[in-house]
Design a protein around this motif. Structure first.
Motif, PDB file in Angstrom:
ATOM      1  N   GLU A 188     -78.090  16.309  -2.678  1.00 13.67           N
ATOM      2  CA  GLU A 188     -78.304  17.521  -3.439  1.00 13.67           C
ATOM      3  C   GLU A 188     -78.857  18.516  -2.607  1.00 13.67           C
ATOM      4  O   GLU A 188     -78.739  19.733  -2.487  1.00 13.67           O
ATOM      5  CB  GLU A 188     -79.396  17.150  -4.460  1.00 13.67           C
ATOM      6  CG  GLU A 188     -79.950  18.110  -5.235  1.00 13.67           C
ATOM      7  CD  GLU A 188     -80.757  17.933  -6.153  1.00 13.67           C
ATOM      8  OE1 GLU A 188     -81.924  18.708  -6.582  1.00 13.67           O
ATOM      9  OE2 GLU A 188     -81.008  16.622  -6.694  1.00 13.67           O
ATOM     10  N   ALA A 189     -79.772  18.134  -1.619  1.00 14.28           N
ATOM     11  CA  ALA A 189     -80.387  19.012  -0.605  1.00 14.28           C
ATOM     12  C   ALA A 189     -79.471  19.698   0.514  1.00 14.28           C
ATOM     13  O   ALA A 189     -79.533  20.700   0.681  1.00 14.28           O
ATOM     14  CB  ALA A 189     -81.436  18.361   0.203  1.00 14.28           C
ATOM     15  N   LEU A 190     -78.562  18.876   0.806  1.00 11.39           N
ATOM     16  CA  LEU A 190     -77.488  19.150   1.813  1.00 11.39           C
ATOM     17  C   LEU A 190     -76.376  20.246   1.128  1.00 11.39           C
ATOM     18  O   LEU A 190     -76.313  21.531   1.629  1.00 11.39           O
ATOM     19  CB  LEU A 190     -76.762  18.043   2.373  1.00 11.39           C
ATOM     20  CG  LEU A 190     -77.673  17.287   3.092  1.00 11.39           C
ATOM     21  CD1 LEU A 190     -76.742  15.791   3.526  1.00 11.39           C
ATOM     22  CD2 LEU A 190     -78.127  17.714   4.390  1.00 11.39           C
ATOM     23  N   PHE A 191     -76.103  19.661  -0.124  1.00 11.19           N
ATOM     24  CA  PHE A 191     -74.846  20.588  -0.662  1.00 11.19           C
ATOM     25  C   PHE A 191     -75.434  22.003  -1.108  1.00 11.19           C
ATOM     26  O   PHE A 191     -74.690  22.960  -1.457  1.00 11.19           O
ATOM     27  CB  PHE A 191     -74.353  19.748  -1.847  1.00 11.19           C
ATOM     28  CG  PHE A 191     -73.175  19.245  -1.526  1.00 11.19           C
ATOM     29  CD1 PHE A 191     -71.885  19.426  -0.902  1.00 11.19           C
ATOM     30  CD2 PHE A 191     -73.349  17.434  -1.679  1.00 11.19           C
ATOM     31  CE1 PHE A 191     -70.993  18.582  -0.596  1.00 11.19           C
ATOM     32  CE2 PHE A 191     -72.442  16.546  -1.030  1.00 11.19           C
ATOM     33  CZ  PHE A 191     -71.070  17.228  -0.692  1.00 11.19           C
ATOM     34  N   LEU A 192     -76.762  22.078  -1.386  1.00 12.97           N
ATOM     35  CA  LEU A 192     -77.402  23.459  -1.678  1.00 12.97           C
ATOM     36  C   LEU A 192     -77.083  24.282  -0.688  1.00 12.97           C
ATOM     37  O   LEU A 192     -77.070  25.617  -1.100  1.00 12.97           O
ATOM     38  CB  LEU A 192     -79.020  23.096  -2.092  1.00 12.97           C
ATOM     39  CG  LEU A 192     -79.739  24.316  -2.700  1.00 12.97           C
ATOM     40  CD1 LEU A 192     -79.220  24.592  -4.002  1.00 12.97           C
ATOM     41  CD2 LEU A 192     -81.311  24.050  -2.712  1.00 12.97           C
TER      42      LEU A 192
END
Length: 418
Positions: free
Chosen positions: A274-278
């Motif tokens: 979630e943090a990376l794809f954001l």
């Protein structure tokens, strides 16, 4: 909303927005870390705890997760009628977390589902408004929230991940000691309750303004639904939360039943993604536009559930891991993209109301419907040994997510520049 009169008392001093120097950044980051640590400490493993330690049915598990929706529905009243009018946000944050800490501690001591549900509901009614309060405390101190907020908010995701890793490291799932997760969550909530009173003062912006129930619920934003395409987006947002509820309510139980070791820690891969794809969101919106970014998010839900249906903890374990990692696409490409779309589409005077309305519809109404539907369906596929036919279970939300995606593709029309 009534305007202030000539005799109205002066508004309290509003703290100036700051450049977010390192000390303040660290203070706000710690606030977000504790906020989401508390949530992740007990909510991720809730389904497994109820099934194993309280012998709850699927319907009861879904009912317990429904407390989140009820808290989300009541949250605008707490924030709008109390924090926005009478008391500084950081003090309300501290009081609510003190209540949440006590309720979580009591919930973990219950031996039957009925009393547990009462305390869990009280904990969620206290906790859910704090999600808006920590945002408010941060935004009021930021000169450029669009640039500064993500680097602070990401500590919340890290807090959720750390909670899952701690549960896995201590072996509470394998040892059937998940009641200790409520103790851990209560300690985190109590720490944040004390810490909140040290945060920068964030008084109401204008005590002379008296928001009505219409303002609090964002009903002025209902005018946006007159636009056919936004109405389609709104309906799809509610509908996609029905299959979403299956993931929140039963993934941890599924992972434990198929034999995944340290399931809560493994499940934290979803928050990492979630943090990376954001970070990829701005590029995706520029290249694909709103419509196809949203479609990718919806189709990712269908793919994830299909992978869960055919995966296992042995030779096909990689499929389960891919399904967990897809959480970043599922969440960011639909919910975050949807929030951006709403901000672009809504006129400036109703942007806040529009965000409130879409949150109420998804986390409130959508997840509530999903919880009511998912519980009985999981019960219908309960096997004689107490486990479940997860292949049959997961194919249902996969089909629902795919159907919502098809509806959205056919009905939504994206307008250039919006």
């Amino acid at each position: 909303m009534s305007a202030p009169t000539a005799s109205s008392p002066p508004s309290p001093a509003i703290p100036p927005r700051e450049s977010l120097m390192t000390p303040l950044r660290l203070r706000l980051s710690l606030m977000f870390f504790l906020e989401f640590f508390v949530w992740g400490a007990w909510f991720v493993t809730l389904g497994t705890y109820l099934a194993v330690e309280l012998e709850a049915t699927g319907s009861q598990i879904a009912l317990a997760f429904l407390t989140q929706s009820l808290g989300a529905i009541l949250a605008p009243f707490v924030v709008g009628l109390v924090a926005d009018r009478f008391f500084p946000a950081q003090k309300i944050l501290g009081i609510l977390h003190a209540v949440s800490a006590l309720m979580l501690l009591l919930a973990g001591r219950q031996q039957e589902f009925g009393p547990f549900f009462v305390f869990a509901l009280a904990a969620m009614v206290a906790f859910m408004p704090t999600l808006a309060l920590v945002n408010s405390i941060s935004f009021r101190r930021m000169a450029r929230p669009d640039r500064q907020f993500p680097s602070v908010r990401v500590l919340g995701t890290i807090g959720w991940i750390v909670a899952g890793l701690v549960i896995g490291w201590l072996g509470w799932e394998a040892g059937e000691r998940l009641e200790l997760t409520f103790v851990m969550a209560a300690i985190g909530s109590a720490l944040l309750a004390v810490y909140a009173f040290t945060l920068p003062d964030t008084p109401p912006e204008d005590r002379t303004q008296r928001p009505s129930v219409r303002d609090i619920l964002g009903l002025d934003a209902l005018a946006l639904l007159k636009d056919r395409s936004y109405l389609v987006f709104f309906i799809a947002s509610v509908l996609i939360c029905v299959p979403l509820a299956f993931y929140y309510n039963f993934t941890n139980l599924y992972l434990n039943e198929i034999g995944v070791s340290s399931a809560a820690a493994v499940q934290s891969l979803g928050q990492v993604s979630e943090a990376l794809f954001l970070l990829a969101m701005p590029l995706m919106l520029r290249r694909l536009g709103v419509k196809w970014t949203l479609v990718i998010g919806m189709l990712a839900w269908a793919l994830r559930y299909t992978l869960f249906a055919v995966g296992d903890a042995d030779g096909l374990y990689a499929l389960v891991l891919i399904g967990l990692i897809l959480h970043g696409v599922c969440y960011d490409f639909f919910f975050v993209a949807g929030q951006i779309h709403t901000d672009r589409f809504a006129p400036s005077r109703v942007r806040s109301a529009a965000q409130g309305l879409i949150s109420l519809a998804t986390y409130g109404v959508g997840l509530l419907l999903g919880s009511l539907i998912s519980g009985p369906l999981v019960d219908a596929f309960r096997l004689a040994d107490g486990t479940h036919d997860w292949r049959a279970v997961w194919l249902i939300p996969a089909a629902l997510a795919a159907a919502v995606a098809v509806f959205f593709v056919l009905a939504f029309r994206e307008r250039p520049g919006r």
